[in-house]
Write a protein that holds these residues in place. Structure first.
Motif, mmCIF file in Angstrom:
data_model
loop_
_atom_site.group_PDB
_atom_site.id
_atom_site.type_symbol
_atom_site.label_atom_id
_atom_site.label_comp_id
_atom_site.label_asym_id
_atom_site.label_seq_id
_atom_site.Cartn_x
_atom_site.Cartn_y
_atom_site.Cartn_z
ATOM 1 N N ALA A 47 22.068 23.074 38.516
ATOM 2 C CA ALA A 47 23.144 22.182 38.280
ATOM 3 C C ALA A 47 24.587 22.625 38.597
ATOM 4 O O ALA A 47 25.082 22.085 39.289
ATOM 5 C CB ALA A 47 23.172 21.437 36.818
ATOM 6 N N LEU A 48 24.495 24.081 38.021
ATOM 7 C CA LEU A 48 26.013 24.715 38.496
ATOM 8 C C LEU A 48 26.121 24.928 39.697
ATOM 9 O O LEU A 48 27.301 24.717 40.409
ATOM 10 C CB LEU A 48 25.989 26.007 37.698
ATOM 11 N N PHE A 49 24.979 25.357 40.551
ATOM 12 C CA PHE A 49 25.251 25.483 42.081
ATOM 13 C C PHE A 49 25.503 24.190 42.813
ATOM 14 O O PHE A 49 26.405 24.152 43.784
ATOM 15 C CB PHE A 49 23.834 26.194 42.453
ATOM 16 N N ASN A 50 24.680 23.087 42.217
ATOM 17 C CA ASN A 50 24.935 22.008 43.113
ATOM 18 C C ASN A 50 26.460 21.461 42.683
ATOM 19 O O ASN A 50 26.992 20.956 43.589
ATOM 20 C CB ASN A 50 24.070 20.938 42.532
ATOM 21 N N GLY A 51 26.676 21.569 41.603
ATOM 22 C CA GLY A 51 28.303 21.132 41.349
ATOM 23 C C GLY A 51 29.462 21.853 41.866
ATOM 24 O O GLY A 51 30.325 21.432 42.589
ATOM 25 N N VAL A 52 29.038 23.178 42.504
ATOM 26 C CA VAL A 52 29.907 23.964 43.052
ATOM 27 C C VAL A 52 29.885 23.659 44.502
ATOM 28 O O VAL A 52 30.983 23.429 45.134
ATOM 29 C CB VAL A 52 29.723 25.702 42.926
ATOM 30 N N PHE A 53 28.721 23.502 44.827
ATOM 31 C CA PHE A 53 28.492 23.390 46.463
ATOM 32 C C PHE A 53 28.963 21.782 46.824
ATOM 33 O O PHE A 53 29.881 21.713 47.800
ATOM 34 C CB PHE A 53 26.922 23.432 46.831
ATOM 35 N N TYR A 54 28.619 21.063 45.993
ATOM 36 C CA TYR A 54 29.054 19.481 46.307
ATOM 37 C C TYR A 54 30.247 19.276 46.133
ATOM 38 O O TYR A 54 31.042 18.368 46.685
ATOM 39 C CB TYR A 54 27.944 18.467 45.974
ATOM 40 N N GLY A 55 30.860 19.748 44.789
ATOM 41 C CA GLY A 55 32.350 19.721 44.594
ATOM 42 C C GLY A 55 33.398 20.469 45.698
ATOM 43 O O GLY A 55 34.206 19.721 45.940
ATOM 44 N N LEU A 56 33.206 21.532 46.071
ATOM 45 C CA LEU A 56 33.696 22.101 47.238
ATOM 46 C C LEU A 56 33.592 21.243 48.537
ATOM 47 O O LEU A 56 34.733 21.241 49.247
ATOM 48 C CB LEU A 56 33.336 23.430 47.285
ATOM 49 N N LEU A 57 32.439 20.993 48.827
ATOM 50 C CA LEU A 57 32.414 20.050 49.960
ATOM 51 C C LEU A 57 33.267 18.852 50.110
ATOM 52 O O LEU A 57 33.942 18.467 50.907
ATOM 53 C CB LEU A 57 30.897 19.812 50.176
ATOM 54 N N LEU A 58 33.072 18.038 49.100
ATOM 55 C CA LEU A 58 33.809 16.812 48.749
ATOM 56 C C LEU A 58 35.304 17.040 48.563
ATOM 57 O O LEU A 58 36.277 16.391 49.036
ATOM 58 C CB LEU A 58 33.431 15.996 47.563
ATOM 59 N N TRP A 59 35.750 18.165 48.040
ATOM 60 C CA TRP A 59 37.168 18.621 47.740
ATOM 61 C C TRP A 59 37.713 18.917 49.186
ATOM 62 O O TRP A 59 38.847 18.532 49.532
ATOM 63 C CB TRP A 59 37.510 19.559 46.965
ATOM 64 N N THR A 60 36.955 19.704 49.967
ATOM 65 C CA THR A 60 37.535 19.889 51.386
ATOM 66 C C THR A 60 37.977 18.787 52.118
ATOM 67 O O THR A 60 38.580 18.494 53.058
ATOM 68 C CB THR A 60 36.314 20.924 52.061
ATOM 69 N N ILE A 61 36.817 17.674 52.065
ATOM 70 C CA ILE A 61 36.874 16.502 52.741
ATOM 71 C C ILE A 61 37.855 15.530 52.322
ATOM 72 O O ILE A 61 38.989 14.950 53.140
ATOM 73 C CB ILE A 61 35.514 15.689 52.592
ATOM 74 N N PHE A 62 38.283 15.521 51.014
ATOM 75 C CA PHE A 62 39.489 14.844 50.573
ATOM 76 C C PHE A 62 40.624 15.619 50.898
ATOM 77 O O PHE A 62 41.715 14.667 51.278
ATOM 78 C CB PHE A 62 39.148 14.945 48.984
ATOM 79 N N ILE A 63 40.800 16.861 50.919
ATOM 80 C CA ILE A 63 42.002 17.481 51.343
ATOM 81 C C ILE A 63 42.084 17.290 52.763
ATOM 82 O O ILE A 63 43.419 16.762 53.410
ATOM 83 C CB ILE A 63 41.913 19.075 51.100
ATOM 84 N N GLY A 64 41.248 17.157 53.735
ATOM 85 C CA GLY A 64 41.350 16.950 55.149
ATOM 86 C C GLY A 64 41.836 15.841 55.403
ATOM 87 O O GLY A 64 42.618 15.100 56.269
ATOM 88 N N ILE A 65 41.277 14.585 54.546
ATOM 89 C CA ILE A 65 41.712 12.992 54.803
ATOM 90 C C ILE A 65 43.020 12.886 54.500
ATOM 91 O O ILE A 65 43.661 12.349 54.952
ATOM 92 C CB ILE A 65 40.511 12.320 54.245
ATOM 93 N N SER A 66 43.417 13.416 53.110
ATOM 94 C CA SER A 66 44.642 13.341 52.649
ATOM 95 C C SER A 66 45.661 14.286 53.568
ATOM 96 O O SER A 66 46.991 13.545 53.821
ATOM 97 C CB SER A 66 44.864 14.025 51.222
ATOM 98 N N ARG A 67 45.495 15.394 54.092
ATOM 99 C CA ARG A 67 46.371 15.713 55.173
ATOM 100 C C ARG A 67 46.409 14.688 56.457
ATOM 101 O O ARG A 67 47.778 14.597 57.047
ATOM 102 C CB ARG A 67 45.999 17.078 55.541
ATOM 103 N N LYS A 68 45.475 14.014 56.718
ATOM 104 C CA LYS A 68 45.416 13.267 58.030
ATOM 105 C C LYS A 68 46.286 12.145 57.573
ATOM 106 O O LYS A 68 47.128 11.514 58.525
ATOM 107 C CB LYS A 68 43.970 12.941 58.538
ATOM 108 N N LEU A 69 46.282 11.330 56.608
ATOM 109 C CA LEU A 69 46.842 10.409 56.065
ATOM 110 C C LEU A 69 48.516 10.577 55.783
ATOM 111 O O LEU A 69 49.271 9.708 56.184
ATOM 112 C CB LEU A 69 46.242 9.912 54.793
ATOM 113 N N SER A 70 48.746 11.867 55.602
ATOM 114 C CA SER A 70 50.299 12.213 55.127
ATOM 115 C C SER A 70 51.039 12.491 56.646
ATOM 116 O O SER A 70 52.042 12.414 56.518
ATOM 117 C CB SER A 70 50.489 13.151 54.376
ATOM 118 N N GLU A 71 50.323 12.638 57.764
ATOM 119 C CA GLU A 71 50.802 12.882 59.039
ATOM 120 C C GLU A 71 51.491 11.733 59.644
ATOM 121 O O GLU A 71 51.112 10.710 59.539
ATOM 122 C CB GLU A 71 50.015 13.610 59.802
#
Length: 71
Positions: A47-71
């Protein structure tokens, strides 16, 4: 603010991995790679590994989308 979002994604997948009775990838693979030494803690480590893996994956996607929208 971005750290809170990463924490939210981590918590979501941590709790989901603990509540779902089926082992999820990549946590189950990670625990299998560690071997029998961690067999008492497989569900928590998975559960810890899944939380870290999928949390970082979705956070990275979220950051990428938010940067595209702010441009």
């Amino acid at each position: 603010m971005k750290g809170m979002i990463a924490l939210a994604f981590f918590s979501l997948f941590l709790v989901a991995s603990l509540l779902i009775p089926v082992p999820l990838f990549p946590g189950s693979w990670f625990c299998a790679a560690l071997g029998q030494a961690v067999r008492d803690y497989v569900s928590i480590l998975s559960a810890l590994f899944n939380g870290v893996f999928y949390g970082l994956l979705l956070w990275t996607i979220f950051i990428g989308i938010s940067r595209k929208l702010s441009e």
